[in-house]
Design an enzyme around this catalytic site. Sequence first.
Site, PDB file in Angstrom:
ATOM      1  N   SER A  25      72.866  67.577  34.188  1.00 39.36           N
ATOM      2  CA  SER A  25      72.016  66.363  34.442  1.00 39.36           C
ATOM      3  C   SER A  25      72.265  65.344  35.498  1.00 39.36           C
ATOM      4  O   SER A  25      73.671  65.091  35.383  1.00 39.36           O
ATOM      5  CB  SER A  25      71.736  65.711  33.040  1.00 39.36           C
ATOM      6  OG  SER A  25      70.922  64.687  33.214  1.00 39.36           O
TER       7      SER A  25
ATOM      8  N   TYR B  40      74.668  61.267  25.519  1.00 42.32           N
ATOM      9  CA  TYR B  40      74.136  62.512  26.545  1.00 42.32           C
ATOM     10  C   TYR B  40      74.643  62.541  27.733  1.00 42.32           C
ATOM     11  O   TYR B  40      75.152  63.482  28.066  1.00 42.32           O
ATOM     12  CB  TYR B  40      72.587  62.232  26.601  1.00 42.32           C
ATOM     13  CG  TYR B  40      71.922  63.091  27.489  1.00 42.32           C
ATOM     14  CD1 TYR B  40      71.563  64.571  26.923  1.00 42.32           C
ATOM     15  CD2 TYR B  40      71.524  62.807  28.674  1.00 42.32           C
ATOM     16  CE1 TYR B  40      70.842  65.239  27.648  1.00 42.32           C
ATOM     17  CE2 TYR B  40      70.854  63.633  29.460  1.00 42.32           C
ATOM     18  CZ  TYR B  40      70.362  65.059  29.003  1.00 42.32           C
ATOM     19  OH  TYR B  40      69.688  65.976  29.732  1.00 42.32           O
TER      20      TYR B  40
HETATM   21  N1  LIG Z   1      63.529  67.406  31.165  1.00 43.21           N
HETATM   22  C1  LIG Z   1      64.370  66.705  31.984  1.00 43.21           C
HETATM   23  O1  LIG Z   1      64.124  65.670  32.447  1.00 43.21           O
HETATM   24  C2  LIG Z   1      65.803  67.138  32.032  1.00 43.21           C
HETATM   25  C3  LIG Z   1      66.770  66.294  32.904  1.00 43.21           C
HETATM   26  C4  LIG Z   1      67.950  66.585  33.102  1.00 43.21           C
HETATM   27  C5  LIG Z   1      68.487  67.777  32.180  1.00 43.21           C
HETATM   28  N2  LIG Z   1      67.910  68.347  31.702  1.00 43.21           N
HETATM   29  C6  LIG Z   1      68.416  69.410  30.664  1.00 43.21           C
HETATM   30  O2  LIG Z   1      67.598  70.696  30.954  1.00 43.21           O
HETATM   31  C7  LIG Z   1      67.788  71.473  29.704  1.00 43.21           C
HETATM   32  C8  LIG Z   1      66.432  71.961  29.136  1.00 43.21           C
HETATM   33  O3  LIG Z   1      65.676  70.796  28.952  1.00 43.21           O
HETATM   34  P1  LIG Z   1      64.038  70.773  28.786  1.00 43.21           P
HETATM   35  O4  LIG Z   1      63.614  69.372  29.075  1.00 43.21           O
HETATM   36  O5  LIG Z   1      63.463  72.102  29.312  1.00 43.21           O
HETATM   37  O6  LIG Z   1      64.185  70.729  27.159  1.00 43.21           O
HETATM   38  P2  LIG Z   1      62.923  71.250  26.118  1.00 43.21           P
HETATM   39  O7  LIG Z   1      61.502  70.903  26.639  1.00 43.21           O
HETATM   40  O8  LIG Z   1      63.323  70.388  24.900  1.00 43.21           O
HETATM   41  O9  LIG Z   1      63.257  72.469  25.871  1.00 43.21           O
HETATM   42  C9  LIG Z   1      64.453  72.973  25.133  1.00 43.21           C
HETATM   43  C10 LIG Z   1      64.405  74.468  25.141  1.00 43.21           C
HETATM   44  O10 LIG Z   1      65.751  74.836  24.575  1.00 43.21           O
HETATM   45  C11 LIG Z   1      65.688  75.272  23.222  1.00 43.21           C
HETATM   46  N3  LIG Z   1      66.733  74.835  22.453  1.00 43.21           N
HETATM   47  C12 LIG Z   1      66.903  73.462  21.904  1.00 43.21           C
HETATM   48  N4  LIG Z   1      67.565  73.428  20.916  1.00 43.21           N
HETATM   49  C13 LIG Z   1      68.269  74.660  21.055  1.00 43.21           C
HETATM   50  C14 LIG Z   1      69.249  74.941  20.154  1.00 43.21           C
HETATM   51  N5  LIG Z   1      70.238  74.397  19.516  1.00 43.21           N
HETATM   52  N6  LIG Z   1      69.836  76.396  20.327  1.00 43.21           N
HETATM   53  C15 LIG Z   1      69.091  77.244  21.273  1.00 43.21           C
HETATM   54  N7  LIG Z   1      68.061  76.614  22.034  1.00 43.21           N
HETATM   55  C16 LIG Z   1      67.647  75.420  21.775  1.00 43.21           C
HETATM   56  C17 LIG Z   1      64.229  74.920  22.783  1.00 43.21           C
HETATM   57  O11 LIG Z   1      63.811  76.144  21.881  1.00 43.21           O
HETATM   58  P3  LIG Z   1      62.702  76.075  20.845  1.00 43.21           P
HETATM   59  O12 LIG Z   1      61.513  75.990  21.656  1.00 43.21           O
HETATM   60  O13 LIG Z   1      62.922  77.213  19.788  1.00 43.21           O
HETATM   61  O14 LIG Z   1      62.844  74.499  20.361  1.00 43.21           O
HETATM   62  C18 LIG Z   1      63.544  75.054  24.324  1.00 43.21           C
HETATM   63  O15 LIG Z   1      63.378  76.331  24.680  1.00 43.21           O
HETATM   64  C19 LIG Z   1      68.676  70.616  28.813  1.00 43.21           C
HETATM   65  O16 LIG Z   1      69.904  70.873  28.787  1.00 43.21           O
HETATM   66  C20 LIG Z   1      68.508  69.250  29.290  1.00 43.21           C
HETATM   67  O17 LIG Z   1      69.498  68.519  28.750  1.00 43.21           O
HETATM   68  C21 LIG Z   1      66.528  68.028  31.482  1.00 43.21           C
END
Ligand SMILES: NC(=O)c1ccc[n+]([C@@H]2O[C@H](COP(=O)([O-])OP(=O)(O)OC[C@H]3O[C@@H](n4cnc5c(N)ncnc54)[C@H](OP(=O)(O)O)[C@@H]3O)[C@@H](O)[C@H]2O)c1
Length: 247
Positions: free
Chosen positions: A142, A156
């Site tokens: 991130s 985080y």
């Molecule tokens: N969105 C942002 O602004 C942003 C910015 C920087 C970095 N990130 C990073 O990008 C990554 C993905 O984020 P996102 O925004 O796509 O999140 P999201 O919309 O919350 O989706 C999370 C995904 O990860 C899975 N997941 C959650 N907890 C898990 C666990 N304990 N074990 C296995 N799978 C798990 C979820 O599965 P289920 O559907 O089964 O719950 C879902 O497929 C993360 O590492 C986050 O920190 C996001």
Amino acid sequence: MNHILKNKRALITGGSRGIGAAIVKRLASEGADVAFTYTSSPDRANEIVQAAQALGVQALAIQADSADASAVVAAVEETVNKLGSIDILVNNAGVLAIGPIDDFTLADFDRTFAINVRAVFVATQAAVKHMKAGGRIINIGSTNAERMPFPGGGVYAMSKSALQGLVQGLSRDLGPRGITINNVQPGPIATDMNPSEGEFAEMLKKQIAVARYGTVDEVAGLVAYLSRPESGYITGANLMIDGGFSA
Ligand SMILES: NC(=O)c1ccc[n+]([C@@H]2O[C@H](COP(=O)([O-])OP(=O)(O)OC[C@H]3O[C@@H](n4cnc5c(N)ncnc54)[C@H](OP(=O)(O)O)[C@@H]3O)[C@@H](O)[C@H]2O)c1
């Protein structure tokens, strides 16, 4: 779409929704067979499997909680058994717990660290037992590893900073084996974790040079580039894709 990743086998953690789902579909569209993990969304996982299969590749969803190290190792082994090996590992699964220092619980601290950091190490260790030269490991870090402009996000941010040290160190282990390892560091991306509308989103948009949230497909495009043979000279790198949030 060019099938440059044909005959590659990829595992993406957290592939049922958000950034991970876009990565699954993007790697499949470039010809890779794909496996991905999820925890609580079997219906969404099934939709993503079908979307990938419709692109003509093998696809499977594995229920595996990244907080459980043995489940993470089992997911890597299932990928190898069902797809034949593993060439690309994308450590995407992550959680965001926000809370003020006075109330932040040790349970949230430990869960954040287990999913965002320990699982990345565990999956990488399990995957490199099988990976050959040309292998690719890509972590979704991130921009908050380097800039955290609001209160309550310290743990985080710490978890994503930890990935920087891990990637830099492991690049030295894996480089001689022809395997690259990098962090992709997104800024605000519109997903369930970080919806692009509302008070919090408006606060963030003011800090983004391009004044908008990024899309999951923009992140997936960078991950696809890092998965290809042409990216072989990039390793140990922390690559921002944040619309200038950290500029
Ligand atoms: N969105 C942002 O602004 C942003 C910015 C920087 C970095 N990130 C990073 O990008 C990554 C993905 O984020 P996102 O925004 O796509 O999140 P999201 O919309 O919350 O989706 C999370 C995904 O990860 C899975 N997941 C959650 N907890 C898990 C666990 N304990 N074990 C296995 N799978 C798990 C979820 O599965 P289920 O559907 O089964 O719950 C879902 O497929 C993360 O590492 C986050 O920190 C996001």
